[in-house]
Design an enzyme around this catalytic site. Structure first.
Site, PDB file in Angstrom:
ATOM      1  N   GLY B  57       0.838  -1.183   0.000  1.00  0.00           N
ATOM      2  CA  GLY B  57       0.000   0.000   0.000  1.00  0.00           C
ATOM      3  C   GLY B  57       0.867   1.226   0.000  1.00  0.00           C
ATOM      4  O   GLY B  57       1.922   1.263   0.614  1.00  0.00           O
ATOM      5  N   THR B  58       0.423   2.205  -0.712  1.00  0.00           N
ATOM      6  CA  THR B  58       1.206   3.425  -0.867  1.00  0.00           C
ATOM      7  C   THR B  58       0.284   4.509  -1.329  1.00  0.00           C
ATOM      8  O   THR B  58      -0.763   4.224  -1.923  1.00  0.00           O
ATOM      9  CB  THR B  58       2.220   3.223  -2.026  1.00  0.00           C
ATOM     10  OG1 THR B  58       3.093   2.199  -1.678  1.00  0.00           O
ATOM     11  CG2 THR B  58       3.000   4.466  -2.313  1.00  0.00           C
ATOM     12  N   THR B  59       0.668   5.764  -1.056  1.00  0.00           N
ATOM     13  CA  THR B  59       0.137   6.829  -1.891  1.00  0.00           C
ATOM     14  C   THR B  59       1.322   7.669  -2.325  1.00  0.00           C
ATOM     15  O   THR B  59       2.092   8.146  -1.487  1.00  0.00           O
ATOM     16  CB  THR B  59      -0.830   7.728  -1.106  1.00  0.00           C
ATOM     17  OG1 THR B  59      -1.743   6.912  -0.409  1.00  0.00           O
ATOM     18  CG2 THR B  59      -1.564   8.660  -2.028  1.00  0.00           C
TER      19      THR B  59
END
Lengths: 194, 275
Positions: B57-59
């Site tokens: 998960g990342t932004t």
């Protein structure tokens, strides 16, 4: 999910494409030009996912340039279409499999004759006067068949393309807001964004 | 008679030939020989036995504006429901004029961006001029097309400056390369896009752009469980890149933004009462 569609008239060919690139539920880009310019009088609209469209387009463009350089500088539409078809056909039983993209190749020869060719990822080739790739087929073939008549003028052709765009925006589930339209005539290639 | 061998064209072939000639120091990774048995509990690798099925998960986001390019990223790394780190550096400093963001597989991004850095430096030494952003991103695209079915997972942005200005490219493991003005990548990208699309203008000032980047990442980390940690912000301009913020805790941002609206920030805005 790309929409590519096109029309051949009396002295011109139009190919239009939607500008969106989608990735799962996101539209990453809305202004992507999917119609490749092979030379001053030939365009190739390609529909396919991910890198296939881009990489096959580059392959065609560079090989087309190379062949022209080797053989004296000019290939007419029929030669180009058969050449592109052979690139598709050579790949079908290769290690990486067929090139996963379909296309519409259009242009005008040096004597002013327009042609439009429908090309498939398995190497099908058909010369047509009107057609589309992808889901656009379902929405537009009826309309294109209905509106087409022989020896269309450029203005009539553009009107029909505008009607096609409006139809896609009305009925197609996927919102496609920006379209890039390229018109080839004896004078060259004209680009409109709708 | 036109005679050519189509297998000599194509990006995959070009990449493999160049690799043997020029780059001797970085060896290509080989497939793992041992399959680890999955365990129950926090160390369980989600997705079964596959070693390369980590959820990342990342932004990350980047946008072009009149003062250059702004990149903003979060810093959380998760393996399923286990947070492996809250301090990951997701902006990779390729060289003084190119930055890459990381989303997807951390190892894949780190390795291939380091490989790209090597290639850029070699090109600069051999040719006397820096590699353009377009060429650097194209080189990476070529590599990823070559490894297309090998299970690489990368959704990165290459941003940099060259003689033609500042440019932003999005590249992913399918081999897609797109030039654009606004991109956001990762599990929290949809939330970031909401804020970004709403407030983005080309003529933002540097301070406004930094604030927009921070806000967009904050909102994504608030709603996406797989994003969080701290916000890191970089600015690319004609002289290279500057690290604007090295790490602003998103929890602090949450209370700061809530206070700006006159709220406490405890999530009880609806004032639900049970009796």
């Amino acid at each position: 999910m790309d929409s590519i569609f096109g029309l051949q008239g009396g002295d011109f060919v139009i190919i239009a494409c939607d500008g969106s690139i989608a990735h799962s539920i996101l539209k990453i880009k809305e202004t992507e030009d999917k119609i490749l310019k092979l030379d001053d009088h030939k365009i190739f609209g390609i529909s396919g996912e991910g890198a296939d469209r881009n990489s096959f387009g580059e392959l065609v463009h560079k090989n087309h340039s190379l062949i022209r350089y080797k053989t004296g500088g000019y290939m007419n539409l029929q030669e180009t279409a058969h050449f592109v078809r052979s690139m598709y056909a050579q790949a079908i039983r290769s290690r990486d499999g067929p090139h996963q993209c379909n296309g519409l190749l259009g242009g005008v020869d040096s004597d002013g004759t327009p042609s439009l060719y429908w090309l498939d990822y398995l190497g099908s080739l058909q010369k047509i006067t009107r057609g589309a790739q992808g889901y656009a087929n379902y929405f537009l073939l009826g309309l294109l068949d209905n509106q087409y008549k022989p020896n269309l003028t450029k203005e009539e052709g553009i009107e029909i393309i505008k009607k096609c765009i409006k139809e896609l925006q009305t009925r197609f589930l996927i919102a496609q807001n920006k379209f890039i339209v390229k018109i080839v005539t004896k004078q060259g290639i004209e680009v409109i964004t709708i | 008679m036109i005679d050519f061998d189509p297998s000599t064209f194509g990006l995959a072939h070009t990449y493999q030939k160049e690799d043997k000639d020029e780059i001797n120091t970085l060896a290509l990774p080989s497939a793992p020989q041992v399959i680890y048995k999955t365990l129950n509990g926090p160390t369980q690798i989600s997705g079964g036995n596959k070693l390369n099925n980590f959820k990342h998960g990342t932004t990350t986001l980047g946008f072009v504006f009149k003062e250059g390019i702004l990149l903003a990223v979060d810093s959380r790394a998760s393996m399923g429901s286990f947070l492996s780190s809250e301090q990951v550096r997701k902006v990779i400093e390729i060289n003084e004029y190119l930055l890459g963001t990381m989303a997807g597989g951390a190892a894949d991004c780190q390795y291939w961006l380091a490989y790209l850095a090597n290639h850029c430096r070699t090109y600069e030494l051999k040719n006397g001029s820096k590699l353009s952003v377009a060429a650097a991103s194209k080189f990476l695209q070529g590599i990823l097309i070559g490894y297309r079915n090998s299970g690489l997972s990368m959704g990165c942005m290459i941003a940099g400056t060259d003689t033609t200005g500042q440019h932003l490219y999005y590249i992913d493991n399918d081999g897609m390369r797109l030039k654009g003005d606004i991109f956001s990548v990762g599990s929290g990208s949809t939330y970031a896009y909401g804020v970004l699309d709403n407030h983005y203008r080309y003529d933002l000032s540097l301070d406004e752009a930094v604030e927009l980047g921070i806000r967009a990442i904050y909102h994504a980390t608030h709603r996406d469980t797989a994003s969080g940690g701290v916000v890191r912000v970089y600015h690319i301009h004609q002289d290279g890149w500057t690290k604007v913020h090295d790490g602003i805790d998103v929890v602090d941002l949450h209370y700061r933004f809530a206070q700006q609206k006159g709220l406490v920030g405890d999530g009880d805005e609806a004032k639900q009462r049970l009796f």
